[in-house]
Design an enzyme around this catalytic site. Structure first.
Site, PDB file in Angstrom:
ATOM      1  N   ASP A   1      -6.384 -15.122 -12.528  1.00  0.00           N
ATOM      2  CA  ASP A   1      -7.054 -15.270 -11.164  1.00  0.00           C
ATOM      3  C   ASP A   1      -8.202 -15.922 -11.099  1.00  0.00           C
ATOM      4  O   ASP A   1      -9.288 -15.194 -11.877  1.00  0.00           O
ATOM      5  CB  ASP A   1      -6.907 -13.833 -10.435  1.00  0.00           C
TER       6      ASP A   1
ATOM      7  N   HIS B   1     -10.921 -13.749  -9.874  1.00  0.00           N
ATOM      8  CA  HIS B   1     -11.208 -12.443 -10.723  1.00  0.00           C
ATOM      9  C   HIS B   1     -11.861 -12.697 -12.123  1.00  0.00           C
ATOM     10  O   HIS B   1     -12.870 -12.050 -12.501  1.00  0.00           O
ATOM     11  CB  HIS B   1     -10.013 -12.004 -11.181  1.00  0.00           C
TER      12      HIS B   1
ATOM     13  N   ARG C   1       0.989  -1.407   0.109  1.00  0.00           N
ATOM     14  CA  ARG C   1      -0.057  -0.041   0.060  1.00  0.00           C
ATOM     15  C   ARG C   1       1.092   1.296   0.006  1.00  0.00           C
ATOM     16  O   ARG C   1       0.404   2.593   0.403  1.00  0.00           O
ATOM     17  CB  ARG C   1      -0.880   0.119   1.109  1.00  0.00           C
TER      18      ARG C   1
ATOM     19  N   GLU D   1      -4.505 -17.146  -2.821  1.00  0.00           N
ATOM     20  CA  GLU D   1      -4.478 -15.814  -2.237  1.00  0.00           C
ATOM     21  C   GLU D   1      -5.677 -15.731  -1.230  1.00  0.00           C
ATOM     22  O   GLU D   1      -6.724 -14.926  -1.313  1.00  0.00           O
ATOM     23  CB  GLU D   1      -4.515 -14.828  -2.989  1.00  0.00           C
TER      24      GLU D   1
ATOM     25  N   TYR E   1      -0.114  -2.523  -4.684  1.00  0.00           N
ATOM     26  CA  TYR E   1      -1.275  -1.876  -5.343  1.00  0.00           C
ATOM     27  C   TYR E   1      -1.302  -0.430  -5.610  1.00  0.00           C
ATOM     28  O   TYR E   1      -2.155  -0.157  -6.259  1.00  0.00           O
ATOM     29  CB  TYR E   1      -2.561  -2.244  -4.314  1.00  0.00           C
TER      30      TYR E   1
ATOM     31  N   HIS F   1       4.606  -9.958  -6.544  1.00  0.00           N
ATOM     32  CA  HIS F   1       3.314  -9.293  -6.684  1.00  0.00           C
ATOM     33  C   HIS F   1       3.663  -7.644  -6.604  1.00  0.00           C
ATOM     34  O   HIS F   1       4.261  -7.430  -5.684  1.00  0.00           O
ATOM     35  CB  HIS F   1       2.175  -9.646  -5.889  1.00  0.00           C
TER      36      HIS F   1
END
Ligand code: FE
Ligand code: FE
Ligand code: ZN
Length: 276
Positions: free
Chosen positions: A176, A179, A37, A256, A70, A67
Site C-alpha cells: 500500500d 502505508h 467492522r 482506496e 478490520y 479485503h
C-alpha cells in the site's frame, strides 16, 4: 496489461461489482469480504459468483482483491479474538474458492503490547494452520503504516512471517503506497531504493497486488490517512512512477482514495492516461 481499479461496496454481490467496475473503466477491483467492522457475511450466492466469473472472462477483469474485515487480529492477546479471526479467515477462503481470479488481503495484526516477536509468532502459527488446508486463493499480507502496535510497518516483519510460514505456501505481500510512505520508506523520493530494499528483505516475487493511495501526511508520519491521487504528500508524479515501474507494472493496482464512484472513474482515467 494495466490492471487498475478501486475499492467497491460489496452489498449487491459479485456480478454487480463486476458491472460497476466496467462502468468506471476498471479491470480489477477490491471489496470487503464481509462487514469490515463486524464479521457478518452476506449469504453465499454461488449463482452470483458463477455469473461474475463469466463476466470477468468476457470483460478481461483480472485478479480482484477481497479485503478481510478490520476486526481480525491473528495476534490479539485474547484467545477468543485469535480464534474468531482464524475462523473468519478460513470461512472467507472457503467462499473464495468459487471465484476465478482473486487474492485475499489481510492486515497482519496488532500485538497489543505482547511485543513484536510474540505477535509475529502468533500470526505465523495461525497462517500456517489455514494455509495447510490448501485453499487456492493466495493470502497477501498488507504493508502497514506502523500505527500503534501494528505488525507489518517494517518490511522485516513481513519477511519474518513469510519465513516462519515457509516457502511454497500461498502467502505473499500487498504493498500500500500510503502505508509504506507513512511507515518511513520514501516511495515518492526514492522508488528504486525502496523496491531494492523490499526485494532484499522480502522479495519482489512475493508481491501480489498494490494499493495506490496518496498520503495526507508526510514521510514517516505513521498516520495512515489516504489522500486522493495527486492531492497528498506523495504527489501524482510519484504515483505515476509506481504504476510504470517495470517491476510493478503487471500487478493489480487498486485505489482506496476518499472518493465516490465518479471520483474513482476520474482517477482511473487519469492513471490510464499516464501509463506508458
Ligand atoms: Fe487494508
Ligand atoms: Fe490499503
Ligand atoms: Zn490505510
Amino acid at each position: 496489461m494495466f490492471y487498475i481499479g478501486c475499492h467497491l461496496p460489496a452489498g449487491k454481490g459479485y456480478l454487480h461489482m463486476g458491472e460497476t467496475a466496467a462502468a468506471i473503466g476498471a479491470n480489477t477491483f477490491q471489496f470487503f469480504s464481509r462487514n469490515p467492522r463486524g464479521g457478518t457475511a452476506r449469504a453465499l450466492d454461488l449463482e452470483d459468483m458463477a455469473s461474475y466469473n463469466r463476466l470477468a472472462d468476457e470483460l478481461g477483469i483480472g485478479t480482484i482483491v477481497a479485503h478481510a474485515p478490520y476486526t481480525l487480529n491473528l495476534c490479539s492477546d485474547k484467545a477468543h479474538i485469535r480464534e474468531f479471526s482464524q475462523t473468519i479467515l478460513q470461512e472467507d477462503l472457503e467462499r473464495l474458492e468459487n471465484i476465478g481470479r482473486v487474492v485475499y488481503n489481510l492486515h497482519p495484526g496488532s500485538h497489543v503490547g505482547q511485543g513484536r516477536e510474540q505477535g509475529i509468532l502468533l500470526i505465523a502459527r495461525a497462517l500456517t494452520d489455514v494455509l495447510n488446508k490448501g485453499f487456492r486463493t493466495p493470502i497477501l499480507l498488507e504493508t502497514m503504516a506502523g500505527k500503534g502496535s501494528e505488525i507489518g510497518g517494517r518490511f522485516e516483519d513481513l519477511a519474518r512471517i513469510l519465513d516462519l510460514v515457509g516457502a511454497g505456501c500461498r502467502l505473499g505481500v500487498l504493498m500500500d503506497s500510503c502505508h509504506v510512505f507513512d511507515a518511513g520508506y520514501d516511495l515518492a523520493g526514492d522508488l528504486d531504493g525502496v523496491l531494492d530494499l523490499f526485494d532484499r528483505t522480502v522479495g519482489l516475487d512475493k508481491l501480489g497486488a498494490f494499493h495506490l493511495n496518496d498520503s495526507l501526511h508526510g514521510l514517516g508520519s505513521k498516520k495512515d490517512r489516504h489522500a486522493k491521487i495527486g492531492e497528498g504528500k506523495m504527489g501524482l508524479s510519484a504515483l505515476v512512477r509506481i504504476i510504470n515501474h517495470p517491476r510493478l507494472s503487471d500487478l493489480p493496482f487498486n485505489l482506496e482514495t476518499p472518493n465516490d464512484l465518479d471520483g474513482y472513474a476520474a482517477e482511473i482515467k487519469l492513471l490510464k492516461a499516464n501509463r506508458s
